[in-house]
Scaffold this active site. Sequence first.
Site, PDB file in Angstrom:
ATOM      1  N   LYS A  22       0.831  -1.213   0.000  1.00  5.06           N
ATOM      2  CA  LYS A  22       0.000   0.000   0.000  1.00  5.06           C
ATOM      3  C   LYS A  22       0.859   1.253   0.000  1.00  5.06           C
ATOM      4  CE  LYS A  22      -1.971   2.052   3.990  1.00  5.06           C
ATOM      5  NZ  LYS A  22      -1.432   3.383   3.921  1.00  5.06           N
ATOM      6  N   ASN A  23       1.834   1.302   0.894  1.00  5.70           N
ATOM      7  CA  ASN A  23       2.582   2.550   1.046  1.00  5.70           C
ATOM      8  C   ASN A  23       3.500   2.840  -0.148  1.00  5.70           C
ATOM      9  OD1 ASN A  23       1.283   3.029   3.416  1.00  5.70           O
ATOM     10  ND2 ASN A  23       3.000   2.492   4.754  1.00  5.70           N
ATOM     11  N   CYS A 117      -5.395   8.194   8.849  1.00  3.02           N
ATOM     12  CA  CYS A 117      -5.497   7.644  10.207  1.00  3.02           C
ATOM     13  C   CYS A 117      -5.129   8.707  11.224  1.00  3.02           C
ATOM     14  CB  CYS A 117      -4.556   6.457  10.380  1.00  3.02           C
ATOM     15  SG  CYS A 117      -5.138   4.959   9.605  1.00  3.02           S
ATOM     16  N   ARG A 122       0.063  15.078  13.280  1.00  7.11           N
ATOM     17  CA  ARG A 122       0.836  14.635  12.104  1.00  7.11           C
ATOM     18  C   ARG A 122       1.110  15.837  11.207  1.00  7.11           C
ATOM     19  NH1 ARG A 122      -1.702   9.041   9.847  1.00  7.11           N
ATOM     20  NH2 ARG A 122       0.349   8.740   8.924  1.00  7.11           N
ATOM     21  N   ASP A 306       3.721   0.319  12.111  1.00  8.23           N
ATOM     22  CA  ASP A 306       2.507  -0.228  11.513  1.00  8.23           C
ATOM     23  C   ASP A 306       2.249  -1.683  11.923  1.00  8.23           C
ATOM     24  OD1 ASP A 306       2.110   2.184  10.332  1.00  8.23           O
ATOM     25  OD2 ASP A 306       2.481   1.532   8.276  1.00  8.23           O
ATOM     26  N   ARG A 398      -9.021   0.103   3.843  1.00  7.75           N
ATOM     27  CA  ARG A 398      -8.091   1.048   3.217  1.00  7.75           C
ATOM     28  C   ARG A 398      -6.786   0.356   2.872  1.00  7.75           C
ATOM     29  NH1 ARG A 398      -6.157   4.814   6.934  1.00  7.75           N
ATOM     30  NH2 ARG A 398      -4.684   5.005   5.253  1.00  7.75           N
TER      31      ARG A 398
END
Length: 429
Positions: A22-23, A117, A122, A306, A398
């Site tokens: 995903k990232n 999230c 952040r 994560d 997601r």
Amino acid sequence: MDKFIINGGKKLQGDVKISGAKNAAVAIIPAAILADGPCVLENVPIINDVSIDLKILSKMGAEVKIINNNTIQIDAKHIKDSVVPYEMARSMRASYYFFGALLSKFNHAKVSMPGGCDLGDRPIDQHLKCFKALGADYVIEHGLVDISAKQLIGTQVYFDKVTVGATINAILASVKADGLTILENAAKEPHVVDLANFLNSMGADIMGAGTDVIKIRGVNKLIGTRYSIIPDQIEAGTYMVAAAATRGNVTVRGIIPKHLEHITSKLRKTGVTVNEFDEFVQVIGKNEPYDRINIQTLPHPGFPTDMQPQFAALLTIAQGTSIITEGIFDNRFKYVDELRRMGADISVDGKVAVIEGVPKLSGAPVKAADLRAGAALVIAGLSTQGKTIIEDIHHIERGYEDIVKKLRLLGADITKKTRYESDSIGKAL
Ligand code: UD1
């Protein structure tokens, strides 16, 4: 509201194939707009964050074609606009990669302040610092960041914090800048390397990705390419922990074991057997209680933040006291109250969680507070007898492709109820 319903207590058995990361995907898809021709991306995970990226691209005028299941083609030659539709960008944190990509393509980008999230504060100060160093200026108005530059000129940037997002945005913004950009104290995550490899395959000149000094010599032109996204280390780690927590025997395929070193080593310390092969690992749980361990999350190559919630779920049923120290985010223990509903004994003080192992959890109705918090609840639900109902699963979707299908293939009893079905269940009760 959509829900997962898990009847837990079944040992996971069999093979699971890991999807693309995903990232990496959420960085590479915006990067594809920098090519003069079409880019074909393979191993793209079909998850909500990727769908949002693709919708943003289509809305902006790019031609997005699904070639087959996980292969897509992006042709951005018709993108004329450097403004990302507000609501779409707001719903996903990684939409901030459009800052770097659009700035590089048009010397201008207008994107909403990122959502995603909620893991505490952040900020994006390091992203903005880098854009400024490259010669851009910005204003923040009405929730939008409007950045523009007459010309982007190579520069030297020292990041005050190791940040994946700012490192990736800095690479994107400088890849066509005039001259040499040197990024110091850069993030070293595998998806940073994957983005650099992708851009290099388009003709970029990026050296040092994967170390803390990255050198980018700007090029005038980037061309279309064909590229396969790396496997998702966090998805792989999640299935590894799920195999352990259900005391099962699972082969996790299509991975790069080197990316999983920390996860493998922590699992082994708890007493889980992990056999490593070239492109897969076999995880064998045991029926006796697992041993307690401590975890501190750190930037790569440290233990990934994560994977912290998923390990917490496993450690709730280990013997003794485990301590988890969160080294990246301010507020990454939002799953704790939910695990407590299931019988876990966890106390939190700031960035430290102390887990007193209990013999077993019990199923309960819970809510996913964010993506990985949701993954932890899935693991907890699978590991224990009884019914666990997880709400707010849009967070989980997601980041995990076909999670229900993959878990069912491993023998889990998990079903997704859509909002309509859930309402009917509610009325029937
Ligand atoms: C990325 C990952 C996320 C992962 C995280 C850490 C993506 C899309 N997301 O998130 O899954 O949990 O890395 O590995 O790749 N910070 C600042 N100023 C900035 C930027 C960051 O202070 O300008 C801080 C953050 O608040 C955080 C730390 O630096 O405390 C690390 O953040 P960062 O690595 O940037 O995380 P993300 O890119 O948001």
